[in-house]
Design an enzyme around this catalytic site. Structure first.
Site, PDB file in Angstrom:
ATOM      1  N   HIS A 180     -99.818 -29.048 -24.617  1.00 47.32           N
ATOM      2  CA  HIS A 180     -98.226 -28.841 -24.351  1.00 47.32           C
ATOM      3  C   HIS A 180     -97.786 -30.144 -23.954  1.00 47.32           C
ATOM      4  CE1 HIS A 180     -95.014 -26.085 -23.056  1.00 47.32           C
ATOM      5  NE2 HIS A 180     -94.273 -27.259 -23.015  1.00 47.32           N
ATOM      6  N   HIS A 184     -91.848 -21.404 -25.170  1.00 42.40           N
ATOM      7  CA  HIS A 184     -91.638 -21.442 -23.771  1.00 42.40           C
ATOM      8  C   HIS A 184     -91.185 -20.028 -23.090  1.00 42.40           C
ATOM      9  CE1 HIS A 184     -91.798 -25.607 -24.834  1.00 42.40           C
ATOM     10  NE2 HIS A 184     -91.796 -26.090 -23.259  1.00 42.40           N
ATOM     11  N   GLU A 203     -91.080 -19.021 -17.214  1.00 43.30           N
ATOM     12  CA  GLU A 203     -90.863 -20.114 -16.542  1.00 43.30           C
ATOM     13  C   GLU A 203     -89.523 -20.089 -15.733  1.00 43.30           C
ATOM     14  OE1 GLU A 203     -89.905 -23.857 -18.275  1.00 43.30           O
ATOM     15  OE2 GLU A 203     -90.596 -25.029 -16.685  1.00 43.30           O
TER      16      GLU A 203
HETATM   17 ZN   LIG Z   1     -92.702 -27.571 -22.113  1.00 40.40          ZN
END
Ligand SMILES: [Zn+2]
Length: 375
Positions: free
Chosen positions: A36, A223, A226
């Site tokens: 990543h 993603h 987060e």
């Molecule tokens: Zn990222």
């Protein structure tokens, strides 16, 4: 403190009694996997200056050191998503030609190789690279592919490319990038990613696209977890992601933790980035260790090395300094990373075996069972 002392002893033992000050060279020399890393967050400051000079771009500052605070988080700055993303504002001005896009791609790969990364998946957002040159996505993506192949063979590193799309942009834009990615698989595109504003744009908006990626056998990483909670990670898994970018808020939901363990879902954890963007308060508060200990397949990554001012080796050193994780744990994460590479299964197995042989040659110490479980 006790934990840190124990950890430090482990490092010293494993490094054949190197002094603690030599730990960083041990980590530097360690062969590494990175899954990543964003091309757009990995440029060299010196290159920004040189491009600015060549293309007459007005910069807020004209030396590497004075430009640094505009493109990198400084220690005294607040840690917030807004502040983190503000660094990309200047970087976006630089993608002005095929030559520049190829140059930065080559340099990012050379820098990773110089940090002893042996396998890297580098992701990039075609729309970001194309804002100024305004060409067909296929053309722009192919520039990255060409430069990546050239840099990989020149620097003894294997590279796979991931095309990223943004949640907060239209499905049409994503579809355009996706079609180009599919068309360029033979050129080095190994997967697709969904990034951008997680909280307000659910992954379900892009479901059709991921159904096609699954049908075509293209790697899927998203993603999630987060800037939104566990439900976001669950949705990403439901649309076919086998890897999750970050995924750290999984820790809030024990059932989800169990689901990731059972399904072998891999988290691409980027601890410094999470601290720098304000997603977690500090490395000591980071859920990496808990997730790893719970049996979730976690890997360590930089996300945006320029913005955070780190290498992957630095990231390893920080994690070892701030958690109870040992060098052996980090080695196991490398093997988990190799096993999660978006490569054909025979290449993926060969890569993982290579790392196993480097780190745990036969007759040293056994691995935990989950290290060897096939995905
Ligand atoms: Zn990222």
């Amino acid at each position: 403190m006790i934990v840190n002392s124990a950890r430090q002893s482990a490092v010293i033992t494993e490094a054949n009694h190197h002094k603690p000050s030599e730990t960083s060279s041990v980590l530097h020399n360690l062969p590494k996997v990175e899954l990543h890393r964003h091309l757009e967050g990995s440029l060299r400051i010196e290159t920004l200056l040189s491009i600015a000079l060549e293309y007459d771009i007005t910069l807020p500052s004209v030396t590497a050191e004075t430009l640094r605070p505009y493109v990198q988080l400084m220690p005294d700055e607040p840690r917030s998503m807004q502040q983190f993303l503000s660094k990309f504002a200047i970087l976006r001005q630089f993608y002005r030609s095929e030559a520049i896009i190829k140059r930065v791609t080559r340099e990012v790969i050379a820098d990773a190789a110089a940090d002893n990364i042996r396998y890297m998946e580098l992701r990039f957002t075609p729309k970001a690279l194309n804002n100024i040159v305004n060409r067909d996505y296929k053309e722009v993506i192919n520039w990255v592919c060409e430069a990546a192949r050239e840099a990989a063979s020149a620097n003894n590193i294997k590279v796979g490319l991931i095309v990223a799309m943004n949640r907060h942009e239209s499905l049409d834009i994503a579809l355009n990038a996706f079609e180009a990615a599919l068309a360029l698989r033979e050129q080095g595109i190994v997967g697709v990613d969904l990034a951008g504003q997680e909280a307000n744009y659910p992954v379900s908006l892009f479901r059709s696209l991921f159904e096609r990626a699954q049908a075509e056998g293209l790697g899927i990483t998203i993603h999630a977890g987060e800037w939104a909670g566990p439900e976001s990670v669950r949705s990403a898994v439901e649309v076919g992601a086998t890897r999750i970018g970050h995924g750290i808020r999984t820790i809030e939901d024990p059932e989800l933790v169990q689901m990731l363990v059972e399904r072998g879902i891999v988290l691409e954890v980027c601890p410094s980035s999470n601290v720098d963007s304000g997603a977690v308060l500090s490395l000591k508060d980071h859920p990496l260790e808990k997730l790893y200990t719970a049996g979730v397949r976690t890997t360590l990554n930089t996300d945006d090395p320029l913005i955070s001012g780190i290498t992957l080796s630095d990231e390893f050193a920080r994690v070892m300094a701030q958690t109870a994780l040992t060098l052996n744990d980090l080695k196991r994460m490398q093997i988990l990373g190799a096993r999660a590479a978006f490569l054909p299964s025979s290449e993926r197995t060969a890569l993982a075996v290579q790392f196993e042989n480097w780190f745990f040659p036969p007759a040293t110490q056994p691995l935990k069972p989950h290290d060897f479980a096939q995905t």
